[in-house]
Each structure stands twice: as structure tokens, then as C-alpha cells.
Design a protein around this motif. Structure first.
Motif, mmCIF file in Angstrom:
data_model
loop_
_atom_site.group_PDB
_atom_site.id
_atom_site.type_symbol
_atom_site.label_atom_id
_atom_site.label_comp_id
_atom_site.label_asym_id
_atom_site.label_seq_id
_atom_site.Cartn_x
_atom_site.Cartn_y
_atom_site.Cartn_z
ATOM 1 N N ILE A 44 0.838 -1.209 0.000
ATOM 2 C CA ILE A 44 0.000 0.000 0.000
ATOM 3 C C ILE A 44 0.864 1.246 0.000
ATOM 4 N N THR A 45 1.896 1.238 0.820
ATOM 5 C CA THR A 45 2.794 2.398 0.875
ATOM 6 C C THR A 45 3.485 2.625 -0.461
ATOM 7 N N ALA A 46 3.953 1.533 -1.082
ATOM 8 C CA ALA A 46 4.630 1.672 -2.372
ATOM 9 C C ALA A 46 3.670 2.189 -3.439
ATOM 10 N N GLY A 47 2.449 1.644 -3.470
ATOM 11 C CA GLY A 47 1.479 2.108 -4.452
ATOM 12 C C GLY A 47 1.108 3.564 -4.248
ATOM 13 N N THR A 48 0.956 3.961 -2.976
ATOM 14 C CA THR A 48 0.657 5.361 -2.688
ATOM 15 C C THR A 48 1.812 6.262 -3.102
ATOM 16 N N GLY A 49 3.046 5.793 -2.878
ATOM 17 C CA GLY A 49 4.212 6.578 -3.282
ATOM 18 C C GLY A 49 4.274 6.775 -4.783
ATOM 19 N N VAL A 50 3.967 5.723 -5.545
ATOM 20 C CA VAL A 50 3.977 5.843 -7.013
ATOM 21 C C VAL A 50 2.914 6.837 -7.477
ATOM 22 N N ALA A 51 1.687 6.716 -6.881
ATOM 23 C CA ALA A 51 0.623 7.648 -7.251
ATOM 24 C C ALA A 51 1.007 9.088 -6.894
ATOM 25 N N GLY A 52 1.602 9.256 -5.701
ATOM 26 C CA GLY A 52 2.026 10.598 -5.295
ATOM 27 C C GLY A 52 3.105 11.167 -6.193
ATOM 28 N N LEU A 53 4.036 10.313 -6.606
ATOM 29 C CA LEU A 53 5.115 10.794 -7.489
ATOM 30 C C LEU A 53 4.563 11.235 -8.839
ATOM 31 N N LEU A 54 3.610 10.464 -9.379
ATOM 32 C CA LEU A 54 3.005 10.861 -10.649
ATOM 33 C C LEU A 54 2.263 12.187 -10.509
#
Length: 378
Positions: free
Chosen positions: A4-14
Motif C-alpha cells: 500500500i505504501t509503495a502504491g501510494t508513493g507511485v501515485a504521489g510521485l506521478l
């Protein structure tokens, strides 16, 4: 949680790249130091929010969650994490937490607009409020729905646990009642055997005119009776009698034909087969406790058939031989009628009897026939 943290980080980076790209100065203009500082601040606050996200989703949803929500107005990288935190806090279904979330989220959005290098739309504050309220309402509704579902699941789990504990308690009561019943039956048999021993021992004590053969025969009878009493005593359960012992003799295998005749008189079609060896008397007969158990198996099987499959024929068979054990089967066909298969406390009692006798118990429906089967050693 790491996923979840990794997916949120990817979404935030985009989102960070999209927002920063949209805010870049037009071609030909230099990037100001203020813009670079705000971009760097956005990135740092986003990293901090991602670091707090596991804590916000597990142990401290309010404290860590509000911190992430507060910085989301200044950090596009932290915005997806803030959305998860809003849903998590709303799922708690506490009005004061929802109000605090709304206030912090709105304040963060206002702070982000105030430091934004771009020009606000006509300088009107309502744009900030709309931009904050619309996503906030959607996220809060999602969180409330999720919290309601979680509470429903927890409630269903509690109800299932309560039902299971109640069923376990009923099963324990049924086993205890069956143990008490067995002990009561054995009490009567032991009392009878001890009375015989006392009577014949008294005759040997006071009769002086008995010949050697009579004395030998009486002593053998005393030995056999004492052996049977000791066998019964080893299987007596250490339970107290709850009521007075019945005066009538305890039923056994020989009582099964009378049981079947009674059921036939009530309108049940029953086929009975008992191997002659099981009806023998004397030393070749099955133990009294075993004989009583087999009677109870037949009785419970016939009762279940009458109760749950009325109008269907019933088959009762008892087979066995010394050294090979005894098998009792009570079967009846079942149909698609609304009558349910027997699964009550009576079968629990039969299983307890089979276990105490060192045997096995089996009950269930197969190929349209419901069968209760008990095997005990002999």
C-alpha cells in the motif's frame, strides 16, 4: 502494508510530476528560487508523509493521519497518502475525528493556495473552499461506508462466536446428561450384582449342610458375579445422581423387539434383524453396559426416523460375534421434503456412549439414505 505504501508513493510521485510540470514557468522564463524551494519542500513533505503512512493506517490513525493531511496542502506528493488517511479516520465513525479532519484538510488547502506562486482565480477564497470540500466529502463518505462494513463484519463474527459457544455449551450439557444417564444405569446393575454376592456369601456363611459341589458352584458364581461387577465399576463415570434411580430394570438388547413393536404400533414400518448370538444369556452374552448402549442406539435411531422422516420405512440391524465386535445400524430413506436430517443432542449422546465403550460412531446421509452406525467391542 508495504504494498500500500509503495502504491501510494507511485501515485504521489506521478501527481507530483504533473503538478510541478503544470506550474513550471513558460519557456524563456527562468525558474525562480521560490519555485525551486517550494518544489523541494513539496518533495520533502511527501517523503515524510509516506514514512508516516504505515503508522497512520495501523496504530495511530488520528495523530499520524492528521499530520499527513495537514501537509497535503503543501505537498502534492503527500496528497494520495492524505486521501487514505481521511478514509481511515472516517472509518472510525467518530464525529469529532471527522470534524478535525475537515478542519485540518481545509486549512492545509488554504495554506497551499496562499504560498502557491500562481495567481488565485480572481482572488476569491471560495475556490479554495470548493476545492477542499468536494474531495473531502467524497473521501469521508467512502470512509464511513467502509467503517459501517467493518462494524457489520465484526458484529457478525461476534454473533457467530456466540452461537458457537452456545452450541458447545449445549453439546457439553448433552454429554454430561448422557454420562449421568449411563452412571444411573450402571448404579442399578451394580446394586443388583452386589446384592447377589451378599446373598450367596451369606448363605455360605450360615449354611453348614452344603456339600462340596454346591460350595464350589456357589463360589464360582460369586467369582463370576464379582468379575462382572468389577468390569461395570471400571466404566462408571464419577458423576452424582440427579434423581432417584428408576425401579424398572434397565433395557438391553433383549428389549429391542419390544421397542420395535411399540414403534410399529405408532404407525412406523420397521424391519428388525438381530443375530441370535447377541440374544444369548450367561457368560456368552455381551456385557450389560454394552447391551444397554446398543438399546439406546436403536432407540435414538428409531426416534430420529419418526421425527425427521415420518412415513419412511426404517431398518434396524444388529450383527456381531465375540472377538469381532458388535455393529448396530439404523437407516431410513430420505427425500427432498422439508424435514431436516437429525443433528440434535441425541446423536451427541450416542457418540459419547460409543466413545466410552471404546467403539466408533457414524451418522449421516449418503445416496438418499440416512444411517446411524455404532460399533463397539465384544
Amino acid at each position: 502494508m508495504a504494498g500500500i505504501t509503495a502504491g501510494t508513493g507511485v501515485a504521489g510521485l506521478l501527481l507530483f510530476l504533473v503538478v510541478q510540470g503544470a506550474m513550471m514557468p513558460p519557456e524563456g522564463e527562468e525558474v525562480t528560487g521560490r519555485f525551486a524551494a517550494l518544489m523541494f519542500l513539496d518533495f520533502l513533505l511527501g517523503l515524510a508523509a509516506l514514512g508516516l503512512l504505515p503508522l497512520a493506517l495501523r496504530r495511530a490513525p488520528v495523530g499520524a493521519g492528521l499530520a499527513i493531511i495537514a501537509v497535503s496542502g503543501l505537498s502534492s506528493l503527500a496528497f494520495p497518502a492524505a486521501c487514505l488517511c481521511i478514509i481511515r479516520i472516517a472509518a472510525l465513525r467518530r464525529p469529532r475525528y471527522v470534524a478535525a479532519t475537515a478542519a485540518v484538510f481545509t486549512a492545509g488547502m488554504a495554506a497551499g493556495t496562499a504560498v502557491n506562486p500562481g495567481d488565485p482565480i480572481d482572488g476569491e477564497i471560495w475556490w479554495v473552499l470548493v476545492a477542499a470540500v468536494v474531495p473531502l466529502v467524497v473521501l469521508v463518505l467512502v470512509g464511513l461506508n467502509r467503517g459501517a462494513r467493518q462494524q457489520l463484519i465484526v458484529s457478525l463474527h461476534h454473533e457467530a462466536d456466540s452461537a458457537r459457544r452456545e452450541q458447545d455449551a449445549r453439546a457439553d450439557q448433552a454429554r454430561l446428561a448422557e454420562r449421568t444417564r449411563i452412571a444411573r444405569e450402571m448404579h442399578d446393575t451394580l446394586a443388583h450384582r452386589l446384592s447377589l454376592i451378599s446373598m450367596h456369601a451369606g448363605a455360605l456363611e450360615y449354611r453348614t449342610d452344603l456339600d462340596a459341589e454346591t460350595i464350589r458352584s456357589t463360589a464360582g458364581m460369586l467369582r463370576e458375579t464379582a468379575h462382572k461387577a468389577a468390569t461395570e465399576l471400571r466404566t462408571v463415570l464419577t458423576v452424582l445422581r440427579e434423581d432417584e434411580a428408576e425401579a424398572a430394570p434397565q433395557p438391553n438388547i433383549a428389549s429391542i423387539p419390544a421397542l420395535v413393536d411399540s414403534a410399529r404400533a405408532a404407525g412406523t414400518e420397521i424391519t428388525l434383524s438381530i443375530e441370535p448370538a447377541l440374544l444369548a444369556t450367561g457368560e456368552d452374552a455381551p456385557a450389560d453396559a454394552t447391551s444397554r448402549h446398543l438399546y439406546r442406539v436403536a432407540q435414538e435411531g428409531i426416534t430420529n426416523a419418526q421425527k425427521h422422516a415420518p412415513g419412511h420405512p426404517v431398518t434396524v440391524s444388529l450383527t456381531g460375534a465375540p472377538g469381532h465386535g458388535i455393529t448396530v445400524k439404523v437407516s431410513n430413506p430420505i427425500s427432498g421434503s422439508p424435514h431436516r436430517s437429525p443433528d440434535g443432542l441425541g446423536l451427541i449422546g450416542l457418540a459419547e456412549r460409543a466413545r466410552l465403550s471404546g467403539g466408533s460412531f457414524e451418522s449421516g446421509a449418503r445416496q438418499g439414505v440416512y444411517m446411524t452406525k455404532v460399533e463397539v467391542p465384544w
